[in-house]
Structure formats: C-alpha cells, structure tokens
Scaffold this active site. Structure first.
Site, PDB file in Angstrom:
ATOM      1  N   GLU A 106       8.667  10.941   9.809  1.00  3.68           N
ATOM      2  CA  GLU A 106      10.035  11.450   9.771  1.00  3.68           C
ATOM      3  C   GLU A 106      10.279  12.466  10.872  1.00  3.68           C
ATOM      4  O   GLU A 106      11.390  12.553  11.428  1.00  3.68           O
ATOM      5  CB  GLU A 106      10.310  12.053   8.390  1.00  3.68           C
ATOM      6  CG  GLU A 106      10.362  10.993   7.300  1.00  3.68           C
ATOM      7  CD  GLU A 106      10.143  11.522   5.892  1.00  3.68           C
ATOM      8  OE1 GLU A 106      10.090  10.701   4.976  1.00  3.68           O
ATOM      9  OE2 GLU A 106      10.008  12.761   5.738  1.00  3.68           O
ATOM     10  N   GLY A 152       9.133   5.519   1.244  1.00  2.00           N
ATOM     11  CA  GLY A 152      10.436   5.649   0.625  1.00  2.00           C
ATOM     12  C   GLY A 152      11.139   4.331   0.382  1.00  2.00           C
ATOM     13  O   GLY A 152      12.309   4.303   0.014  1.00  2.00           O
ATOM     14  N   SER A 179       3.742   5.378   0.124  1.00  2.00           N
ATOM     15  CA  SER A 179       4.229   5.120  -1.234  1.00  2.00           C
ATOM     16  C   SER A 179       3.115   4.857  -2.244  1.00  2.00           C
ATOM     17  O   SER A 179       3.238   3.983  -3.101  1.00  2.00           O
ATOM     18  CB  SER A 179       5.229   3.956  -1.238  1.00  2.00           C
ATOM     19  OG  SER A 179       6.391   4.281  -0.512  1.00  2.00           O
TER      20      SER A 179
END
Length: 255
Positions: free
Chosen positions: A102, A178, A218
């Site tokens: 990110e 995500g 995840s």
C-alpha cells in the site's frame, strides 16, 4: 531454528480507546492458556498516534512486541507530518514495516527510497519487516519471480551481512490483500522458497536458513495452520484479522 513471527498490521483503523481495548483483549486471550514451546514472537503495529499508549500496555518480557507501520528516511528535519525511526525507537518500537504494497502503490515508494529507510531504521535499532510481492497482472504474466528478485536486489540486498541479519522479509501477493483471496499453501511455499534461495545467493546459506519470511496475503484463523505448516513460511503479516482479538490469537495459536 528460525524465529516464528506473527505481526498484526492495524493500518489506518481504530480510535485510541479502541486500540487500547484491543491490546488488552489480545493480552488477556494469550494469557488464558499456556503458550507452549511453539509460541511465536508477536508484533502489533498500531497507527502512529497510538504507539506509546499501546506500548505501555504490553506486558514486559511477554510475547507481545511493538512495531510501527512506516518511518521516514531521515533521522530528523523539516518534514512536516513525518515520523522518524529514532522517534519510533524512543517510544519502545522494536519493529517497523517497510515497503508495504500500500505504501508502494499509494505513496509511490520505490526501492531506492526503501533502501534509505532500511538504513535509517537499522541505525535506530529497529528491525525492519521488509515487504515484497507481485500484483495480479504480474502473476498472470508469469513474471512473479523476476519481479520479486528485482525488489530484493534493488531494495534489500545492498545491506551488509550484519545488517541483513536484523531483517524480517514478508511476502505479499498483492492480489490477495483485502480481496478475500489467498494464495494456496503451495503457491506461498513456492515463493517463500524462492526468496530464501535469493538470500542464499546474495549472502550465505546460513543467512538464508536464518531469515524469517512471513506470508502477508489475507491469512486468517481458518487457513493459518496450513500456511504456517509449509517449510519456508515462518509466520504471517496479518491485516484485517489482527483487528479482531479472537481471530488474531487463533492465528498465533496456529503454530
């Protein structure tokens, strides 16, 4: 034997009271049952404003350690809104996440910048959790290994042997962050083994055998045991599931 690690990345979530409550709940759940010899080292990485307060709540000498989600590449200066590695160390941080997908995507952090951040973090006594990983487009183009090899070479392998020994590597398949998707245990193992092979080539076989490589795509309470059972997967960098104490502790107990 390599250090097993579970790190919780809280990202930009929670309020200060909620962060303190989550810390208390994690601590209480971990204390409910004996950890046993397989207890991993646990790192919690709250947002910057919560670091000092969360750190004060972590039991001294316990399994929980404090980490940050990022740091600036300079030790100090006129960089309004930024946080330096020495600042993080001064409030009790031991770890810092660098190169998260990110940060690379939304803040355009490249490997040259991350190389500077690594040096600054290490100089402040922090242990970097250095992230690498490919997008769905890169994976579908069958370019995963070349892409990750370049990230390692350009961002990480400039460190000395002594510096590298302080680093934890995290593999993030970006397509599984995500999204609810998760790499299969075989896919995760394949890339982790490749990373370890690259470390052996850049440094030594001992360095490759010693470095902890975490899976960061995840992982959850349902799949953690299978993922962590792979020979080259040494734990996880956990996102959403780290915000729910029962799920996070279940992942920790997966060892």
């Amino acid at each position: 034997m390599r250090q097993k690690i579970v790190a919780g990345n809280w990202k930009m979530n929670l309020t200060y009271p909620a962060a303190l409550a989550l810390t208390d709940e994690i601590t209480a759940l971990l204390a409910e049952a004996p950890a046993g010899p397989a207890q991993p080292l646990v790192v919690v990485c709250p947002p910057f404003p919560f670091l000092a307060g969360v750190g004060e709540k972590l039991p001294k000498g316990g399994p929980l350690h404090l980490g940050a989600q990022n740091c600036h590449q300079k030790e100090s200066g006129a960089f309004t809104g930024e946080v330096s590695a020495p600042m993080l160390a001064s409030v009790g941080c031991e770890y810092v996440i660098l190169g998260h997908s990110e940060r690379r995507q939304h803040f355009r952090e490249d490997d040259a910048l991350l190389g500077q951040k690594l040096k600054t973090a290490l100089a402040a006594g922090l242990k970097p959790i250095f992230c690498v990983g490919e997008s769905l487009e890169t994976r579908e183009a069958d370019d995963t290994f070349a892409f990750i090899a370049k990230q390692l070479k350009d961002g990480l392998f400039h460190l000395s042997n002594e510096e590298f020994a302080q680093v934890v590597v995290a593999y993030e398949p970006i397509w599984a962050i995500g999204t609810g998707k998760t790499a299969t245990s075989a896919q995760a193992q394949e890339v982790h083994a490749f990373i370890r092979e690259q470390v052996a080539r850049a440094y030594t076989a001992d360095a490759a055998a010693s470095v902890s490589i975490l899976y960061g795509g995840s992982a959850n309470a349902q799949n953690a045991r299978e993922l962590f059972g792979q020979p080259d997967v040494d734990g996880g960098l956990i996102g959403g599931a780290s915000l729910k104490a029962p799920d996070f502790v279940a992942i920790i107990r997966s060892f």
